[in-house]
Design a protein around this motif. Structure first.
Motif, PDB file in Angstrom:
ATOM      1  N   UNK A  91       0.881  -1.167   0.000  1.00 35.84           N
ATOM      2  CA  UNK A  91       0.000   0.000   0.000  1.00 35.84           C
ATOM      3  C   UNK A  91       0.918   1.217   0.000  1.00 35.84           C
ATOM      4  N   UNK A  92       0.810   2.047  -1.051  1.00 32.52           N
ATOM      5  CA  UNK A  92       1.724   3.177  -1.207  1.00 32.52           C
ATOM      6  C   UNK A  92       1.053   4.537  -1.009  1.00 32.52           C
ATOM      7  N   UNK A  93      -0.283   4.565  -1.027  1.00 31.57           N
ATOM      8  CA  UNK A  93      -1.012   5.817  -0.893  1.00 31.57           C
ATOM      9  C   UNK A  93      -2.417   5.528  -0.404  1.00 31.57           C
ATOM     10  N   UNK A  94      -3.018   6.510   0.270  1.00 33.05           N
ATOM     11  CA  UNK A  94      -4.419   6.373   0.644  1.00 33.05           C
ATOM     12  C   UNK A  94      -4.681   6.628   2.107  1.00 33.05           C
ATOM     13  N   UNK A  95      -5.954   6.879   2.417  1.00 33.57           N
ATOM     14  CA  UNK A  95      -6.319   7.221   3.791  1.00 33.57           C
ATOM     15  C   UNK A  95      -6.198   6.048   4.757  1.00 33.57           C
ATOM     16  N   UNK A  96      -6.056   4.829   4.243  1.00 33.09           N
ATOM     17  CA  UNK A  96      -5.850   3.661   5.100  1.00 33.09           C
ATOM     18  C   UNK A  96      -4.495   3.755   5.829  1.00 33.09           C
ATOM     19  N   UNK A  97      -3.590   4.577   5.320  1.00 33.94           N
ATOM     20  CA  UNK A  97      -2.286   4.775   5.985  1.00 33.94           C
ATOM     21  C   UNK A  97      -2.430   5.679   7.221  1.00 33.94           C
ATOM     22  N   UNK A  98      -3.599   6.243   7.398  1.00 33.14           N
ATOM     23  CA  UNK A  98      -4.012   7.057   8.553  1.00 33.14           C
ATOM     24  C   UNK A  98      -2.960   8.042   9.067  1.00 33.14           C
ATOM     25  N   UNK A  99      -2.105   8.514   8.184  1.00 31.70           N
ATOM     26  CA  UNK A  99      -1.108   9.494   8.586  1.00 31.70           C
ATOM     27  C   UNK A  99       0.013   8.941   9.446  1.00 31.70           C
ATOM     28  N   UNK A 100      -0.057   7.655   9.790  1.00 31.02           N
ATOM     29  CA  UNK A 100       0.952   7.029  10.650  1.00 31.02           C
ATOM     30  C   UNK A 100       1.981   6.222   9.881  1.00 31.02           C
ATOM     31  N   UNK A 101       1.564   5.741   8.693  1.00 35.11           N
ATOM     32  CA  UNK A 101       2.412   4.804   7.972  1.00 35.11           C
ATOM     33  C   UNK A 101       2.978   5.393   6.688  1.00 35.11           C
ATOM     34  N   UNK A 102       4.216   5.043   6.437  1.00 36.41           N
ATOM     35  CA  UNK A 102       4.857   5.347   5.157  1.00 36.41           C
ATOM     36  C   UNK A 102       4.294   4.388   4.103  1.00 36.41           C
ATOM     37  N   UNK A 103       4.164   3.124   4.509  1.00 41.66           N
ATOM     38  CA  UNK A 103       3.628   2.073   3.628  1.00 41.66           C
ATOM     39  C   UNK A 103       3.254   0.862   4.474  1.00 41.66           C
ATOM     40  N   UNK A 104       2.486  -0.029   3.849  1.00 49.68           N
ATOM     41  CA  UNK A 104       2.172  -1.321   4.468  1.00 49.68           C
ATOM     42  C   UNK A 104       2.406  -2.372   3.386  1.00 49.68           C
ATOM     43  N   UNK A 105       3.287  -3.328   3.671  1.00 54.71           N
ATOM     44  CA  UNK A 105       3.587  -4.398   2.712  1.00 54.71           C
ATOM     45  C   UNK A 105       2.974  -5.699   3.189  1.00 54.71           C
ATOM     46  N   UNK A 106       2.478  -6.465   2.218  1.00 52.88           N
ATOM     47  CA  UNK A 106       1.865  -7.759   2.512  1.00 52.88           C
ATOM     48  C   UNK A 106       2.563  -8.835   1.694  1.00 52.88           C
ATOM     49  N   UNK A 107       2.885  -9.932   2.345  1.00 56.56           N
ATOM     50  CA  UNK A 107       3.522 -11.075   1.688  1.00 56.56           C
ATOM     51  C   UNK A 107       2.648 -12.289   1.977  1.00 56.56           C
ATOM     52  N   UNK A 108       2.027 -12.798   0.936  1.00 51.45           N
ATOM     53  CA  UNK A 108       1.043 -13.860   1.049  1.00 51.45           C
ATOM     54  C   UNK A 108       1.579 -15.144   0.421  1.00 51.45           C
ATOM     55  N   UNK A 109       1.360 -16.256   1.126  1.00 56.69           N
ATOM     56  CA  UNK A 109       1.707 -17.570   0.578  1.00 56.69           C
ATOM     57  C   UNK A 109       0.590 -18.525   0.953  1.00 56.69           C
ATOM     58  N   UNK A 110       0.081 -19.237  -0.048  1.00 56.19           N
ATOM     59  CA  UNK A 110      -0.969 -20.220   0.201  1.00 56.19           C
ATOM     60  C   UNK A 110      -0.344 -21.604   0.029  1.00 56.19           C
ATOM     61  N   UNK A 111      -0.410 -22.392   1.101  1.00 53.14           N
ATOM     62  CA  UNK A 111       0.195 -23.728   1.097  1.00 53.14           C
ATOM     63  C   UNK A 111      -0.890 -24.781   1.299  1.00 53.14           C
ATOM     64  N   UNK A 112      -0.629 -25.966   0.798  1.00 59.58           N
ATOM     65  CA  UNK A 112      -1.572 -27.067   0.921  1.00 59.58           C
ATOM     66  C   UNK A 112      -1.512 -27.726   2.287  1.00 59.58           C
ATOM     67  N   UNK A 113      -2.606 -28.389   2.629  1.00 59.73           N
ATOM     68  CA  UNK A 113      -2.668 -29.166   3.867  1.00 59.73           C
ATOM     69  C   UNK A 113      -2.814 -30.641   3.487  1.00 59.73           C
ATOM     70  N   UNK A 114      -2.469 -31.556   4.378  1.00 57.51           N
ATOM     71  CA  UNK A 114      -2.610 -32.990   4.086  1.00 57.51           C
ATOM     72  C   UNK A 114      -4.047 -33.389   3.746  1.00 57.51           C
ATOM     73  N   UNK A 115      -5.025 -32.632   4.252  1.00 51.66           N
ATOM     74  CA  UNK A 115      -6.437 -32.931   4.012  1.00 51.66           C
ATOM     75  C   UNK A 115      -6.935 -32.417   2.661  1.00 51.66           C
TER      76      UNK A 115
END
Length: 158
Positions: free
Chosen positions: A86-110
Motif C-alpha cells: 500500500x503506497x497511498x491512501x487514507x488507510x495509511x491514517x497518517x501514521x504509515x509510510x507504507x504497508x507491505x503484505x507477503x502472502x503464501x498459500x500452502x496445501x494441507x494434508x487434508x
C-alpha cells in the motif's frame, strides 16, 4: 521510521490452486462482487497485473476509508505467493509510510490450504501504533479470505 511485522494464518478447506486463483488472480473482479460494502472497485492505473502494477482500490459505502493505491511487488503463480505494498491512501491514517503484505498459500494434508500472511507496517518518524489498529486490519483480511472461501464453497464451478 520503524517497522512493525505481524504474521497471520487462516485455514481453508479449498485447495491452494483454487484459493490462489480466487484470492489473488481474480480478486479484482470477485471481491467487489462478493463484498461490495467493503470494496466498490479495483482499477489498474499502470501495468498488466504483474510486478510493478499500480492499482486504485475504491472502498465500498460500508468502509471508513475512501481509497488506496497499491503496487504489486511480486507474484508467483506456481508457488502461490503474492506480495504487494500500500503506497497511498487514507488507510495509511497518517501514521504509515507504507504497508507491505507477503502472502503464501500452502496445501494441507487434508487437501485444503493455509493462507500465510506477513504484514509489515512501516511507520512515519516515531509514530506509535496500537495493537487494536493492527488487529482491526488483520480481522478485515481474515474476513475477506473467509468470504471468498464461502463463495467458492457455494459455487463449486467458480
Amino acid at each position: 521510521m520503524g517497522a512493525i511485522t505481524y504474521d497471520m494464518e487462516v485455514s481453508s478447506s479449498i485447495p491452494p490452486s483454487r484459493m490462489f486463483k480466487a484470492f489473488v488472480l481474480e480478486a479484482d473482479i470477485l471481491i467487489p462482487k462478493i463484498l461490495p460494502q467493503a470494496i466498490k472497485s479495483v482499477e489498474i492505473l499502470k501495468g498488466d497485473g504483474g510486478a510493478g502494477t499500480i492499482k486504485l482500490i475504491t472502498f465500498g459505502e460500508g468502509s471508513e476509508y475512501k481509497s488506496v493505491k497499491q503496487r504489486v511487488d511480486a507474484i508467483d503463480k506456481e508457488n502461490f505467493t503474492y506480495s504487494y505494498t500500500v503506497i497511498e491512501g487514507d488507510v495509511l491514517i497518517g501514521l504509515f509510510e507504507s504497508i507491505s503484505y507477503h502472502l503464501k498459500i500452502v496445501g494441507t494434508p487434508e487437501g485444503g490450504s493455509i493462507c500465510k500472511n506477513r504484514s509489515i507496517y512501516t511507520t512515519k518518524g516515531d509514530a506509535q501504533v496500537t495493537e487494536e489498529e493492527i488487529k482491526a486490519g488483520k480481522e478485515k483480511a481474515s474476513g475477506m479470505f473467509k468470504a471468498i472461501e464461502a463463495y467458492l464453497l457455494a459455487n463449486p464451478d467458480a
